[in-house]
Scaffold this motif. Structure first.
Motif, PDB file in Angstrom:
ATOM      1  N   LEU A 152     -12.085  17.698  78.389  1.00 49.06           N
ATOM      2  CA  LEU A 152     -11.660  16.116  78.493  1.00 49.06           C
ATOM      3  C   LEU A 152     -10.527  15.786  77.628  1.00 49.06           C
ATOM      4  CD1 LEU A 152     -12.572  13.381  79.709  1.00 49.06           C
ATOM      5  CD2 LEU A 152     -13.965  13.189  77.565  1.00 49.06           C
ATOM      6  N   GLN A 153      -9.387  15.076  78.196  1.00 51.20           N
ATOM      7  CA  GLN A 153      -8.377  14.673  77.320  1.00 51.20           C
ATOM      8  C   GLN A 153      -7.775  13.258  77.921  1.00 51.20           C
ATOM      9  OE1 GLN A 153      -4.929  17.159  77.718  1.00 51.20           O
ATOM     10  NE2 GLN A 153      -4.975  16.975  79.784  1.00 51.20           N
ATOM     11  N   ASP A 154      -7.344  12.757  77.035  1.00 53.96           N
ATOM     12  CA  ASP A 154      -6.557  11.582  77.376  1.00 53.96           C
ATOM     13  C   ASP A 154      -5.464  11.816  78.320  1.00 53.96           C
ATOM     14  OD1 ASP A 154      -7.642   9.727  75.588  1.00 53.96           O
ATOM     15  OD2 ASP A 154      -6.341  10.459  74.015  1.00 53.96           O
ATOM     16  N   ALA A 155      -5.169  11.214  79.584  1.00 53.95           N
ATOM     17  CA  ALA A 155      -4.163  11.516  80.374  1.00 53.95           C
ATOM     18  C   ALA A 155      -2.757  11.345  79.800  1.00 53.95           C
ATOM     19  CB  ALA A 155      -4.183  10.569  81.869  1.00 53.95           C
ATOM     20  N   ASP A 156      -2.142  12.376  80.366  1.00 52.44           N
ATOM     21  CA  ASP A 156      -0.544  12.200  79.712  1.00 52.44           C
ATOM     22  C   ASP A 156       0.088  11.099  80.390  1.00 52.44           C
ATOM     23  OD1 ASP A 156       1.793  13.225  78.408  1.00 52.44           O
ATOM     24  OD2 ASP A 156       2.176  14.751  79.656  1.00 52.44           O
ATOM     25  N   ARG A 157       0.562  10.299  79.674  1.00 53.15           N
ATOM     26  CA  ARG A 157       1.353   8.999  80.080  1.00 53.15           C
ATOM     27  C   ARG A 157       2.388   8.464  79.316  1.00 53.15           C
ATOM     28  NH1 ARG A 157      -1.137  10.206  84.046  1.00 53.15           N
ATOM     29  NH2 ARG A 157      -3.153   9.333  84.906  1.00 53.15           N
TER      30      ARG A 157
END
Length: 535
Positions: A393-398
């Motif tokens: 699980l990771q923060d989406a790359d934005r």
């Protein structure tokens, strides 16, 4: 801690259980009146709560209020009404045991043989966009307690959690009662129902709604319902299905307006196309093949039809690879853009909407899959990926919304700062690069890709591939690299092809060699300090 131990020899066999008393408490009142009619015809006493009782009385049914059994009024805005021994003893008493029957008699409590409960619409409330206390108030407490109690006691009680169960139960009652096998089947459905409900609640909490900012959940539960079984997966020998996640607002919730059934690979490519196009705030189109862009572009300045312009410019990047590709647009698809596709074989096109005339044009291409995004479509805040034995699980790359302002802080390490229009081009290349599988190199002119190198196991090969695909268009273009150059050989390939500006994260132990190559050629180079790997 273990539950109470009872001598199994004390149990009295019990298969068919006549239904004399039923508890009804439902949020979804579909089919309730018809079912209550069947209970009345069978002489079943109905006990009910709140809105269910009011609806039944309104239609002439005799109803006993739960409060008359508990001797306690509904309180705390309905939070407390069935959480009482007068109710739960009647649900949990195992009448195969003479001692349980004796205790009920001493307490003056009557058992229930049928319980009809469905839960507060929690998932629907979340999906509506509600937040905070509005969602918390839809967390059912008494309902799951009654469902679980009745399901545990399936030897004596039939539990219905869905209107779908009503006809079979009504038929069983008319024939003398529910069978043990029927009650066990209903219990299994009931436990699956409460498990799914609890997963939805846990997922809402784990998604960060009530977590401290930046905290990742200790426990992660993902609830999804199967939408369709697909013909096959990535290959013909693999099974596959598409699932809709509770509270989702993405491609799984899109509406297919025409065309063949979506395939597993179609869904993967469409998701990649949306990743590529929705970083761009002006009218833009991305064309994807095997989850990699073969063209990304924004509309030309002052274009009469921005979407048609963006599509043509994206297509020109690599027309050969665009054959059989997937197209995503970040604005309504126009008739002119649809006409662009007349002679181009395309698997799928996805957009927020389509002009009616565009849809008419697409009907001439019967196999083309046309998807309309849900009105509340949005990019996911987190990325989840399965690995053997677990998941990541990771923060989406934005990119930040103010990427143009952020770019003013990029470190200029070689050459002169470009003119404003060239900075726009560099920022476009940097955004486009994020959508390309690593190692990623993007060449761009006038905010349209002209060459893309992707998925290579070393960065210099990606540079060569981007230059090869750009051909003569490489001269005068700008380049973006998703991660630092480990050696000067990659930038040298770009420089030799005529690239005049390069943006990359920096951070290599050989940054000085890389910068020296750029300075020797008088090529502008920026360090962003941030990479965008996409594996």
């Amino acid at each position: 801690m273990a539950g109470p131990q009872i001598d199994p020899t004390l149990y009295r066999p019990r298969d068919v259980v006549p239904v004399r008393r039923a508890l009804l408490s439902v949020s979804d009142k579909t089919g309730l009146l018809e079912f209550a009619g069947a209970l009345r015809d069978a002489g079943v006493e109905v006990v009910s709560t709140g809105g269910s009782a009011a609806l039944l009385r309104e239609h002439g049914f005799e109803v006993t209020d739960v409060a008359s059994i508990t001797g306690f009024p509904e309180s705390l805005d309905g939070r407390v009404k069935t959480l009482h021994p007068g109710v739960h003893a009647g649900l949990l008493a195992d009448l195969r045991l003479a001692d349980h029957e004796r205790q009920l008699d001493e307490l003056g409590i009557q058992p229930f043989e049928l319980v009809v409960v469905n839960l507060y619409p929690f998932a629907e409330t979340v999906a509506s966009g509600a937040a905070g206390d509005a969602v918390v108030e839809q967390i059912d407490i008494g309902g799951p307690a009654m469902v679980r109690a009745s399901a545990k006691n399936f030897a004596n009680v039939a539990i219905a959690v869905s209107p779908d169960s009503y006809p079979a139960i009504a038929e069983a009652i008319a024939q003398g009662g529910t069978t043990l096998a029927h009650r066990k089947e209903l219990a299994a459905r009931a436990f699956a129902h409460t498990a799914a409900y609890d997963r939805a609640v846990a997922t809402w909490f784990a998604d960060g709604t009530l977590l401290d900012e930046g905290e990742l959940p200790q426990h992660l539960t993902i609830k999804a319902e199967r939408l369709a079984t697909l013909r096959y997966g990535e290959n013909a020998h693999q099974r596959a299905a598409i699932y809709s996640r509770t509270g989702g607002h993405g491609i799984a919730q899109a509406t297919q307006l025409q065309g063949k059934e979506m395939s597993y690979n179609n869904y993967v490519d469409v998701d990649a196309a949306l990743r590529a196009v929705y970083d761009l705030v002006t009218p833009a189109v991305a064309i994807i093949k095997h989850a990699n862009p073969c063209g990304i572009a924004i509309a030309a300045p002052n274009a009469l039809d921005p979407m048609a312009s963006a599509h043509l410019r994206a297509h020109e990047c690599d027309p050969v690879s665009a054959f059989g590709g997937v197209i995503a647009a970040n604005r309504t698809v126009t008739l002119k853009m649809a006409e662009n596709l007349r002679d181009i074989f395309t698997e799928v096109i996805v957009a927020p909407d389509f002009e009616p005339e565009a849809l008419e044009a697409f009907r001439l291409k019967k196999n083309l899959r046309v998807l309309r995004l849900p009105a509340d479509w949005r990019q996911e805040p987190m990325d989840v990926r399965l690995v053997s034995g677990g998941l990541l699980l990771q923060d989406a790359d934005r990119f930040p919304p103010d990427i143009e302002s952020v770019a003013t802080n990029w470190e200029l390490v070689s050459g002169e700062r470009p003119a404003p229009d060239e900075m726009v081009n560099l920022i476009f290349a940097w955004k486009a690069c994020r959508a390309v599988k690593s190692n990623a190199i993007v060449l761009a002119k006038n905010s349209a890709t002209v060459g893309i190198g992707m998925g290579q196991v070393n960065r210099v090969d990606s540079c060569r591939l981007a230059v090869e695909r750009a051909g003569d268009r490489a001269a005068g273009s700008v380049a973006a690299s998703d991660a630092f150059f480990p050696f000067a050989d990659g930038p040298q390939v770009l420089i030799d092809a005529g690239v005049r500006a390069i943006v990359q994260p920096g951070g290599s132990v050989r940054d000085e060699e890389v910068v020296a190559a750029a300075r020797a050629a008088n090529v502008t180079m920026f360090f962003t300090g941030e990479r965008h790997f996409f594996h």
